[in-house]
Design a protein around this motif. Structure first.
Motif, short mmCIF file in Angstrom:
data_model
loop_
_atom_site.label_atom_id
_atom_site.label_comp_id
_atom_site.label_asym_id
_atom_site.label_seq_id
_atom_site.Cartn_x
_atom_site.Cartn_y
_atom_site.Cartn_z
N LYS A 128 0.96 -1.32 -0.13
CA LYS A 128 -0.23 -0.15 0.16
C LYS A 128 0.73 1.76 0.35
O LYS A 128 0.04 2.41 -0.46
CB LYS A 128 -1.14 0.07 1.00
N VAL A 152 -8.00 -0.70 -10.00
CA VAL A 152 -8.83 -0.13 -8.93
C VAL A 152 -8.44 0.01 -7.70
O VAL A 152 -8.66 1.58 -7.67
CB VAL A 152 -10.10 -1.42 -9.00
N LYS A 153 -7.42 0.00 -7.62
CA LYS A 153 -6.90 0.72 -5.61
C LYS A 153 -6.19 0.93 -6.06
O LYS A 153 -5.27 2.47 -5.64
CB LYS A 153 -5.88 -1.38 -5.51
N GLU A 199 -7.56 3.99 -6.42
CA GLU A 199 -8.38 5.36 -5.16
C GLU A 199 -7.40 6.22 -4.41
O GLU A 199 -7.71 6.85 -3.71
CB GLU A 199 -8.93 4.14 -4.27
N SER A 227 -5.54 11.80 -6.84
CA SER A 227 -6.38 12.93 -6.99
C SER A 227 -6.12 13.61 -8.02
O SER A 227 -5.42 12.70 -9.04
CB SER A 227 -5.66 13.58 -6.35
N THR A 238 -11.39 1.43 -15.34
CA THR A 238 -12.29 1.37 -14.31
C THR A 238 -12.91 2.38 -14.11
O THR A 238 -13.00 3.82 -14.45
CB THR A 238 -11.20 1.41 -13.27
N GLY A 241 -14.22 4.43 -11.97
CA GLY A 241 -13.59 5.29 -11.04
C GLY A 241 -11.94 6.34 -12.30
O GLY A 241 -12.41 6.75 -11.95
#
Length: 345
Positions: free
Chosen positions: A81, A118-119, A122, A125, A155, A157
């Motif tokens: 992460k 996808v990760k 998130e 920005s 994705t 998003g």
């Protein structure tokens, strides 16, 4: 292998650390050795930490190791992460220019799978994406950030982020960036990926002249036909060259075909006489697959709404018969559900 972490440690002399890093870099070029490296979390974590080293040669070597490791991300490596925030910090750091290209390559590698994309979305920005575009337009990396944007466009998003007008205007300007096929091709791929979501069609429609522009040449157009064209596509010079990259042309044709499933787009195609320009491109194009793609778009334009179908004489056009494409067709008089899904991208 057990001794390598100790040799990489910051307490070691720089020559020892550089030698260890170069040894690991060599090992990552071999599949079996690469597996040993990626299975040792201590080594991997130390490599990430070494990116921040004051010695530029050592940090560059570390970045090259990470490019090799993440090039096999689907099989061997899952980004922690902290990875994406660290990459973004480096790309925002004006003193880390020497790492920009490698970090762009790493981010491209780890965003290739839809699950990872996808990760990553998130963690991104609008400011991050604007920074990507700035680095791309300034040639501060080779174009891999454009590939990242294309990756995240698969994705929900990513599509929501990328088709914001404040970002999209600058983004689509890169479609004609001179001297960088990687950028142009990946911006075209991004547009194609956006086009699979009908919510983006309104935005794409606003930039239709820019999407078509790379497919337009300098052929003479009759005055009556010229007056109907969008202003940006009128009276182009005789030496106007089309996009030289075949794959980019195909991706743009697929984008036009996909957004052509929306009634307002087909209306715009017809009202502004895009048929003339696309027909000229069709006659110029030598690649049969590319011709079939643009002919699908022309077919949408010339057919009467309510009767539009991808099938000609009961058979699909040849360009849509390949195994790597799935075609979905539903139709009514207003909107067509036309979806070409390229599983290979």
């Amino acid at each position: 292998m057990d001794e390598l972490p100790g040799l990489l440690h910051s307490r070691q002399p720089i020559k020892v650390r550089q030698g260890a890093a170069e040894l690991i870099l060599g090992l990552t070029s071999d599949a079996a050795s690469l597996l040993l490296i990626t299975s040792n979390s201590e080594i991997v974590n130390l490599i990430w930490e070494t990116l921040d080293d004051k010695d530029k040669k050592l940090s560059v070597t570390a970045s090259q190791i990470l490019v090799n490791i993440t090039s096999h991300s689907d099989q061997l490596y899952t980004a922690p992460k902290k990875t994406v925030p660290q990459i973004l910090w480096i790309l925002h750091n004006s003193e880390a220019v020497h790492l920009y290209n490698s970090m762009a390559m790493v981010l491209n590698n780890i965003s290739r799978s839809s699950e990872q994309a996808v990760k990553i979305v998130e963690m991104l920005s609008l400011k991050d994406c604007q920074m990507f575009l700035k680095l791309i337009s300034r040639n501060q990396e080779q174009g891999y950030l454009a590939a990242v944007l294309g990756n995240i466009a698969v994705t929900d998003g990513g599509r929501e982020l990328l088709h914001q007008e404040s970002l999209f205007t600058e983004l689509i300007s890169l479609l004609t960036m001179p001297g960088n096929i990687i950028v142009r091709r990946n911006i075209a791929r991004l547009l194609r990926n956006l086009s699979f979501d009908t919510k983006t069609h309104t935005t794409l429609l606003e930039f239709l002249p820019q999407i078509v522009y790379p497919l337009v040449g300098g052929e003479e157009v009759e005055e009556d036909d010229m007056e109907k064209l969008p202003l940006d596509l009128q009276y182009l010079p005789e030496d106007k060259c089309r996009e030289s990259d075949l794959q980019t042309r195909i991706l743009l044709s697929d984008t036009l075909f996909q957004i052509g499933g929306t009634f307002s787009v087909r209306e715009k195609f017809r009202e502004e006489n895009y048929y003339v320009l696309l027909k000229n491109y069709d006659q110029w194009e030598e690649d049969m697959d590319a011709r079939e793609r643009i002919q699908n778009v022309i077919y949408l334009i010339v057919q009467e709404d309510g009767k539009v179908d991808l099938r000609k004489d009961g058979e699909l056009p040849q360009g849509l018969e390949k195994e790597d494409h799935v075609v979905h067709v539903e139709r009514d008089s207003q909107n067509l559900e036309l979806s070409i899904e390229n599983r290979g991208s």
